[in-house]
Design a protein around this motif. Structure first.
Motif, short mmCIF file in Angstrom:
data_model
loop_
_atom_site.label_atom_id
_atom_site.label_comp_id
_atom_site.label_asym_id
_atom_site.label_seq_id
_atom_site.Cartn_x
_atom_site.Cartn_y
_atom_site.Cartn_z
N CYS A 130 -5.98 9.26 2.84
CA CYS A 130 -5.95 7.91 2.97
C CYS A 130 -6.30 7.48 4.40
O CYS A 130 -5.69 7.78 5.31
CB CYS A 130 -4.88 7.44 2.26
SG CYS A 130 -4.72 5.45 2.14
N HIS B 90 1.38 4.21 -2.91
CA HIS B 90 1.51 5.92 -2.65
C HIS B 90 2.75 6.27 -3.41
O HIS B 90 2.82 7.32 -4.16
CB HIS B 90 1.56 6.10 -1.18
CG HIS B 90 0.14 6.25 -0.69
ND1 HIS B 90 0.03 7.45 -0.14
CD2 HIS B 90 -0.51 5.28 -0.39
CE1 HIS B 90 -1.34 6.87 0.63
NE2 HIS B 90 -1.76 5.51 0.51
N HIS C 262 0.25 1.93 6.77
CA HIS C 262 1.53 2.41 5.92
C HIS C 262 2.73 2.07 6.79
O HIS C 262 2.38 2.26 7.95
CB HIS C 262 1.17 3.86 5.33
CG HIS C 262 0.08 4.46 4.70
ND1 HIS C 262 -1.20 4.74 5.47
CD2 HIS C 262 -0.12 4.50 3.61
CE1 HIS C 262 -1.87 4.93 4.57
NE2 HIS C 262 -1.75 4.82 3.29
N HIS D 126 0.83 -1.17 0.09
CA HIS D 126 0.05 0.10 0.12
C HIS D 126 0.96 1.31 -0.06
O HIS D 126 0.73 2.38 -0.86
CB HIS D 126 -1.05 0.09 1.29
CG HIS D 126 -2.01 1.04 1.11
ND1 HIS D 126 -3.24 0.98 1.61
CD2 HIS D 126 -2.04 2.42 0.95
CE1 HIS D 126 -3.75 1.96 1.26
NE2 HIS D 126 -2.89 2.86 1.00
ZN LIG Z 1 -3.00 4.89 1.81
#
Ligand SMILES: [Zn+2]
Length: 387
Positions: free
Chosen positions: A189, A98, A193, A94
């Motif tokens: 978001c 980004h 992360h 993920h």
């Molecule tokens: Zn994200």
């Protein structure tokens, strides 16, 4: 409302909570607080356990998060544990997304319109143009450079009206959770992360395909990139071994071998035709003409294909006053070829015989082919055509 612990600490993988409500037969539970990530924003849900019971699915219901369990639990305090291998893998992919989306945008103005995190690999869909090998190579190099720089990845909370410099305009109002990669990207978001780009690990871009108006780019980060590289190495090694070549030379060696195989195949087909011509002539010479002067040859094959007999049929009937009939037992089928001066129209004659026996097929006046349902029908057609 379920308190979402993963918003504030994506590294939390053991926590205490309370089951405040149970749904269905008790195997859907709601906690006062949870670190289990529910499927959303392209990232799949977490696995793990609640009081030793396996979590099967985690669903975001808006205000609350539902945990689907393998067995029922009653309300009360519970100890929870998240499958960290799975979660950390998701965090690598993920955060890698980004990073890649930001680099595609920064270098080539290719904007990400969607993201999918799959079990094996992940994809992003880009719009704004094609992504050729040069673009992919530049993006991959830049993304890995930022990984090596080990830049901080931070989470802040900002009001949508005041949030500046977001890669994508926010879809909602109020407070946004903004995930930033230092000096590169700011995106709203709610996912999980890693805390620095170094933890993303290696970034590898792979297959690219056009999907409607977008370009879909497959990518792998961290552990997945390494596992894939290992699997690729093993596959390529097997190929190289088969061709007794080095890995780098394998594509050239395989191409050369395929060219040789094609040439050999062409030569073989030519020899087959030459042989059929010879056999057709020989068969013609060895077949005595009937009272009407027509030479009739019959071949009844049990295996193979009718196509293998076509060349023989053609060469036999290339000569005057000749009729050639071939049958194949499996699948039950028949071929009829005639010379122009034989007085027999192969297509019409075969069609009539097939109609009598419940078969189907057809062809030209010189060459016709058909199939019948069974062995009895094949005998019936053969008898009709040799009568
Ligand atoms: Zn994200």
């Amino acid at each position: 409302m379920t308190e979402r612990l993963y918003y504030h600490d994506s590294y939390l993988n053991r926590f205490a909570a309370r089951i405040v409500e149970c749904g269905g037969d008790g195997s859907t539970v709601y906690l006062d607080r949870t670190a289990f990530y529910p499927t959303s924003g392209g990232q799949p849900f977490d696995l793990g356990s609640i009081s030793g019971i396996a979590v099967r699915d985690v669903i975001d219901e808006g205000g609350r998060i539902a945990h689907l369990l393998a067995a029922p639990l009653a309300p009360g305090p519970v100890e929870c544990s998240i499958d960290w291998t799975r979660r950390f893998d998701h965090m690598q992919q993920h955060t890698g997304q980004h990073l890649l989306s930001a680099v595609f945008d920064e270098l080539f103005r290719l904007r990400t319109v969607s993201f999918h995190l799959g079990a094996e690999s992940s994809t992003i869909d880009l719009e704004g143009g094609a992504a050729d090998a040069r673009i992919l190579s530049a993006v991959e190099a830049r993304a890995n450079q930022i990984v090596w720089e080990n830049r901080p990845v931070a989470v802040t909370y900002e009001e949508a009206a005041n949030a500046q410099g977001l890669r994508k305009a926010p879809e909602r109002e109020g407070t946004l959770r903004v995930v930033s990669i230092d000096r590169l990207d700011r995106s709203a978001c709610g996912g999980t992360h890693v805390r620095t780009t170094g933890e993303i690990g290696a970034v590898a871009l792979r297959k690219v395909e056009k999907v409607r108006q977008t370009v879909r780019v497959e990518f792998l980060c961290g552990g997945r990139a390494i596992r894939r590289a290992r699997a690729d190495y093993e596959s390529l090694s097997r190929v190289a071994q088969l061709f007794s070549s080095s890995l780098d030379e394998a594509p050239g060696v395989v191409a050369a071998q395929m060219e040789m195989a094609r040439a050999a195949d062409k030569a073989r087909r030519k020899l087959e035709l030459d042989l059929a011509a010879y056999q057709g002539k020989e068969l013609y010479q060895n077949t005595a003409p009937g009272a009407d002067g027509v030479r009739r040859a019959v071949r009844r094959a049990t295996s193979g294909t009718l196509d293998e007999l076509r060349a023989l049929a053609q060469n036999f009937t290339a000569q005057s006053q000749a009729v050639f009939l071939a049958t194949l037992a499996n699948p039950p089928s028949v071929l009829l070829a005639t010379s122009a001066d034989s007085g027999v129209d192969a297509g019409q004659r075969l069609k009539a015989a097939l109609a009598e026996a419940g078969g189907r097929g057809g062809g030209t006046a010189r060459m016709a082919q058909g199939s019948v349902p069974d062995a009895a029908a094949l005998d019936k057609v053969a008898a009709a055509l040799t009568a």
